[in-house]
Design a protein around this motif. Structure first.
Motif, PDB file in Angstrom:
ATOM      1  N   TRP A 157       0.795 -10.493 -80.671  1.00  0.00           N
ATOM      2  CA  TRP A 157      -0.560 -10.950 -80.390  1.00  0.00           C
ATOM      3  C   TRP A 157      -1.321 -11.333 -81.674  1.00  0.00           C
ATOM      4  O   TRP A 157      -2.515 -11.623 -81.620  1.00  0.00           O
ATOM      5  CB  TRP A 157      -1.345  -9.846 -79.684  1.00  0.00           C
ATOM      6  CG  TRP A 157      -0.888  -9.484 -78.320  1.00  0.00           C
ATOM      7  CD1 TRP A 157      -0.079  -8.447 -77.980  1.00  0.00           C
ATOM      8  CD2 TRP A 157      -1.247 -10.134 -77.091  1.00  0.00           C
ATOM      9  NE1 TRP A 157       0.106  -8.400 -76.612  1.00  0.00           N
ATOM     10  CE2 TRP A 157      -0.605  -9.420 -76.044  1.00  0.00           C
ATOM     11  CE3 TRP A 157      -2.039 -11.233 -76.769  1.00  0.00           C
ATOM     12  CZ2 TRP A 157      -0.740  -9.787 -74.705  1.00  0.00           C
ATOM     13  CZ3 TRP A 157      -2.180 -11.589 -75.436  1.00  0.00           C
ATOM     14  CH2 TRP A 157      -1.536 -10.879 -74.412  1.00  0.00           C
ATOM     15  N   LYS A 158      -0.665 -11.321 -82.821  1.00  0.00           N
ATOM     16  CA  LYS A 158      -1.389 -11.370 -84.088  1.00  0.00           C
ATOM     17  C   LYS A 158      -2.126 -12.677 -84.326  1.00  0.00           C
ATOM     18  O   LYS A 158      -3.186 -12.692 -84.957  1.00  0.00           O
ATOM     19  CB  LYS A 158      -0.431 -11.069 -85.242  1.00  0.00           C
ATOM     20  CG  LYS A 158       0.030  -9.607 -85.247  1.00  0.00           C
ATOM     21  CD  LYS A 158       0.931  -9.290 -86.422  1.00  0.00           C
ATOM     22  CE  LYS A 158       1.343  -7.821 -86.418  1.00  0.00           C
ATOM     23  NZ  LYS A 158       2.267  -7.498 -87.543  1.00  0.00           N
ATOM     24  N   VAL A 162      -9.791 -13.252 -83.122  1.00  0.00           N
ATOM     25  CA  VAL A 162     -10.730 -12.204 -82.718  1.00  0.00           C
ATOM     26  C   VAL A 162     -11.388 -11.598 -83.953  1.00  0.00           C
ATOM     27  O   VAL A 162     -12.615 -11.432 -84.017  1.00  0.00           O
ATOM     28  CB  VAL A 162     -10.013 -11.120 -81.890  1.00  0.00           C
ATOM     29  CG1 VAL A 162     -10.932  -9.923 -81.655  1.00  0.00           C
ATOM     30  CG2 VAL A 162      -9.537 -11.689 -80.551  1.00  0.00           C
ATOM     31  N   ASN A 163     -10.568 -11.278 -84.940  1.00  0.00           N
ATOM     32  CA  ASN A 163     -11.103 -10.644 -86.139  1.00  0.00           C
ATOM     33  C   ASN A 163     -12.068 -11.561 -86.877  1.00  0.00           C
ATOM     34  O   ASN A 163     -13.091 -11.130 -87.417  1.00  0.00           O
ATOM     35  CB  ASN A 163      -9.950 -10.226 -87.054  1.00  0.00           C
ATOM     36  CG  ASN A 163     -10.397  -9.258 -88.120  1.00  0.00           C
ATOM     37  OD1 ASN A 163     -10.735  -9.662 -89.227  1.00  0.00           O
ATOM     38  ND2 ASN A 163     -10.409  -7.978 -87.782  1.00  0.00           N
ATOM     39  N   GLU A 164     -11.747 -12.852 -86.895  1.00  0.00           N
ATOM     40  CA  GLU A 164     -12.587 -13.817 -87.597  1.00  0.00           C
ATOM     41  C   GLU A 164     -13.957 -13.962 -86.934  1.00  0.00           C
ATOM     42  O   GLU A 164     -14.979 -14.110 -87.620  1.00  0.00           O
ATOM     43  CB  GLU A 164     -11.881 -15.177 -87.635  1.00  0.00           C
ATOM     44  CG  GLU A 164     -12.660 -16.264 -88.348  1.00  0.00           C
ATOM     45  CD  GLU A 164     -11.949 -17.602 -88.325  1.00  0.00           C
ATOM     46  OE1 GLU A 164     -12.552 -18.607 -88.735  1.00  0.00           O
ATOM     47  OE2 GLU A 164     -10.772 -17.645 -87.883  1.00  0.00           O
ATOM     48  N   THR A 165     -13.997 -13.911 -85.607  1.00  0.00           N
ATOM     49  CA  THR A 165     -15.258 -14.114 -84.887  1.00  0.00           C
ATOM     50  C   THR A 165     -16.032 -12.817 -84.671  1.00  0.00           C
ATOM     51  O   THR A 165     -17.235 -12.853 -84.398  1.00  0.00           O
ATOM     52  CB  THR A 165     -14.991 -14.764 -83.515  1.00  0.00           C
ATOM     53  OG1 THR A 165     -14.038 -13.970 -82.789  1.00  0.00           O
ATOM     54  CG2 THR A 165     -14.432 -16.169 -83.698  1.00  0.00           C
ATOM     55  N   ASN A 166     -15.349 -11.665 -84.767  1.00  0.00           N
ATOM     56  CA  ASN A 166     -15.971 -10.341 -84.631  1.00  0.00           C
ATOM     57  C   ASN A 166     -16.904 -10.271 -83.416  1.00  0.00           C
ATOM     58  O   ASN A 166     -18.104 -10.026 -83.531  1.00  0.00           O
ATOM     59  CB  ASN A 166     -16.755  -9.983 -85.898  1.00  0.00           C
ATOM     60  CG  ASN A 166     -17.142  -8.506 -85.937  1.00  0.00           C
ATOM     61  OD1 ASN A 166     -16.393  -7.656 -85.468  1.00  0.00           O
ATOM     62  ND2 ASN A 166     -18.315  -8.203 -86.487  1.00  0.00           N
ATOM     63  N   PRO A 167     -16.371 -10.485 -82.211  1.00  0.00           N
ATOM     64  CA  PRO A 167     -17.228 -10.517 -81.018  1.00  0.00           C
ATOM     65  C   PRO A 167     -17.742  -9.123 -80.644  1.00  0.00           C
ATOM     66  O   PRO A 167     -17.187  -8.100 -81.049  1.00  0.00           O
ATOM     67  CB  PRO A 167     -16.283 -11.056 -79.942  1.00  0.00           C
ATOM     68  CG  PRO A 167     -14.924 -10.600 -80.380  1.00  0.00           C
ATOM     69  CD  PRO A 167     -14.950 -10.682 -81.882  1.00  0.00           C
ATOM     70  N   ASN A 208      -2.401  -1.826 -79.922  1.00  0.00           N
ATOM     71  CA  ASN A 208      -1.827  -1.318 -81.169  1.00  0.00           C
ATOM     72  C   ASN A 208      -1.994  -2.313 -82.308  1.00  0.00           C
ATOM     73  O   ASN A 208      -2.310  -1.932 -83.448  1.00  0.00           O
ATOM     74  CB  ASN A 208      -0.355  -0.966 -80.967  1.00  0.00           C
ATOM     75  CG  ASN A 208      -0.164   0.295 -80.134  1.00  0.00           C
ATOM     76  OD1 ASN A 208      -1.018   1.178 -80.125  1.00  0.00           O
ATOM     77  ND2 ASN A 208       0.963   0.390 -79.429  1.00  0.00           N
ATOM     78  N   GLN A 209      -1.806  -3.596 -82.021  1.00  0.00           N
ATOM     79  CA  GLN A 209      -1.967  -4.608 -83.071  1.00  0.00           C
ATOM     80  C   GLN A 209      -3.444  -4.851 -83.382  1.00  0.00           C
ATOM     81  O   GLN A 209      -3.800  -5.101 -84.546  1.00  0.00           O
ATOM     82  CB  GLN A 209      -1.263  -5.902 -82.667  1.00  0.00           C
ATOM     83  CG  GLN A 209       0.256  -5.768 -82.654  1.00  0.00           C
ATOM     84  CD  GLN A 209       0.974  -7.086 -82.416  1.00  0.00           C
ATOM     85  OE1 GLN A 209       0.411  -8.025 -81.859  1.00  0.00           O
ATOM     86  NE2 GLN A 209       2.228  -7.158 -82.844  1.00  0.00           N
ATOM     87  N   ASN A 218      -6.211  -3.979 -87.654  1.00  0.00           N
ATOM     88  CA  ASN A 218      -7.344  -4.552 -88.377  1.00  0.00           C
ATOM     89  C   ASN A 218      -8.442  -4.841 -87.357  1.00  0.00           C
ATOM     90  O   ASN A 218      -8.712  -5.996 -87.020  1.00  0.00           O
ATOM     91  CB  ASN A 218      -6.937  -5.828 -89.109  1.00  0.00           C
ATOM     92  CG  ASN A 218      -8.032  -6.367 -89.995  1.00  0.00           C
ATOM     93  OD1 ASN A 218      -8.933  -5.637 -90.412  1.00  0.00           O
ATOM     94  ND2 ASN A 218      -7.988  -7.668 -90.278  1.00  0.00           N
ATOM     95  N   PRO A 219      -9.095  -3.808 -86.839  1.00  0.00           N
ATOM     96  CA  PRO A 219      -9.991  -3.988 -85.700  1.00  0.00           C
ATOM     97  C   PRO A 219     -11.297  -4.675 -86.052  1.00  0.00           C
ATOM     98  O   PRO A 219     -11.837  -4.504 -87.147  1.00  0.00           O
ATOM     99  CB  PRO A 219     -10.253  -2.549 -85.244  1.00  0.00           C
ATOM    100  CG  PRO A 219     -10.104  -1.731 -86.487  1.00  0.00           C
ATOM    101  CD  PRO A 219      -8.992  -2.397 -87.257  1.00  0.00           C
TER     102      PRO A 219
END
Length: 410
Positions: free
Chosen positions: A219-220, A226-231, A249-250, A254-255
């Protein structure tokens, strides 16, 4: 001997012993995925029906009839495999009813059941079921959906999240959401409905991804977006527990500072086996899940009884298939003759029964179980320390929301 074979052997033995004085044995057909990504659900289907059959036979049967189980493997839920499984059960002498948690995800097999006038109780996706049966309710008299309307899956996540924000439980910065889905009728219908709900609510969908149905190995790439937009909220409606567990888990490698909502998969025991304490804080909801709460004692009793009987936790379908089988037994008790499928279908439609999922009554226009707080509610759950806590609705909640460990308190 596999667990499924053991269950079937046990059910068959119980049927034969209890039915020694009764020659009339009714076969209950079960459509279940015994192989593939959803086999853990399929095993629950069989356990639930086995439990109900053993209880009924131990009491001498129902209306003078005892029971055996006939299971057909739907494998990957493809049209070919579901059709083959349905045809095998329809062609088996003595099968007078067929039950399932879910067979196909479009519910096309309802057409096959109606053609043969075979009583059918399913807990699969209700939108597909409703689209078929509502065209001519009388023609589909044999077919009934234990699963209530899915509308709440599409509409109720937004008000739940906004209520958490209003109560100060979470901080909603920008009203942004990432929505990821799998390309199958169940997941996609829900995600499409959610998109409409969030857009109408003034939220921005900053990530919108659809993955092919089946096993997902990584899913990376999506999680990087997702990480870039930080919703404020991350939604994944892929219901396969292996896929959902890998996603979580993935994500946690880097949540983002996001509330995580996963559709259905966290309700399956396999999900917790794959995630452990990493699942702390995850939110999911259920329509038709077991109401394991002191505010619905029957639900708690059934969940405990399942664990005592099988030595393991139940997901949605272990207890669910037990309840569904007993709904058939209630109809048979009224009718008496298992071969009178018209009368059995009518009796099924008149069901008014307390179950672990709520009070089951069917809408006569759609043949789908009624969905509201007095029948089958939409329930929201949070995972923590291997336990599932119901946080909404207030009428059934047995605990309160806790901020996930990867989220900031500000």
């Amino acid at each position: 001997m596999t667990r499924i074979v053991q269950l079937l052997a046990s059910a068959s033995t119980a049927s034969l012993l209890a039915g020694a004085a009764m020659a009339d044995v009714v076969k209950i057909g079960v459509l279940a995925p015994l192989t593939g990504a959803t086999a853990s659900d399929g095993e629950e289907f069989v356990r639930g029906v086995t439990w109900a059959v053993e209880e009924a036979n131990a009491k001498g049967g129902v209306a003078g009839h005892t029971f055996e189980i006939e299971v057909a493997d739907v494998k990957d839920h493809s049209a070919a495999n579901v059709s083959s499984a349905v045809e095998r059960l329809l062609g088996t002498d003595g099968v007078e009813v067929i039950v399932t948690g879910y067979a196909s995800l479009s519910m096309f097999e309802v057409e096959l059941m109606a053609e043969e006038n075979m009583p059918y109780i399913a807990a699969g996706p209700s939108p597909g079921f409703m689209a078929i049966t509502s065209q001519d309710p009388e023609y589909y008299n044999c077919c009934w959906s234990f699963t209530a309307s899915f509308t709440g899956y599409e509409t109720d996540v937004l008000p739940m999240v906004e209520a958490l924000g209003e109560d100060g439980e979470i901080t909603i910065d920008d009203k942004t959401v990432a929505i990821i889905s799998s390309d199958n009728p169940y997941s996609k219908t829900i995600s499409d409905g959610m998109k409409t709900s969030f857009e109408e609510g003034g939220w921005d969908i900053v990530v919108d991804e659809l993955v092919p149905f089946g096993e997902v190995n990584d899913w990376k790439v999506i999680l990087a977006k997702v990480n870039e937009t930080n919703p404020d909220l991350v939604v994944n409606t892929d219901y396969l527990p292996g896929n959902s567990a890998l996603f979580l888990n993935q994500f946690l490698e880097n949540p983002s500072d996001s509330l995580v909502f996963l559709q259905y998969a966290p309700s399956v025991p396999e999900f917790l086996e794959l995630t452990g304490d990493k699942a702390n804080g995850v939110i999911y909801n259920l329509i038709g899940g077991n109401l394991d709460t002191p505010k619905w004692p029957h639900g708690q009793e059934m969940v405990s009884a399942y664990k005592a009987r099988f030595g393991m936790e139940t997901g949605t379908y272990g207890v669910g298939l037990y309840e569904m089988t007993n709904i058939y037994f209630d109809a048979l008790e009224k009718v008496g003759d298992p071969t009178d499928h018209d009368a059995i279908g009518k009796a099924l439609g008149q069901t008014n029964k307390m179950t672990a999922s709520g009070n089951i009554e069917f809408d006569p226009e759609t043949h789908v179980a009624l969905q509201d707080v007095d029948h089958v509610p939409v329930t929201f759950w949070q995972l923590w320390d291997g336990e599932r806590t119901m946080i909404k609705p207030d009428a059934y909640a047995n605990g309160e929301f806790r901020l996930p460990p990867w989220m900031s308190a500000e």
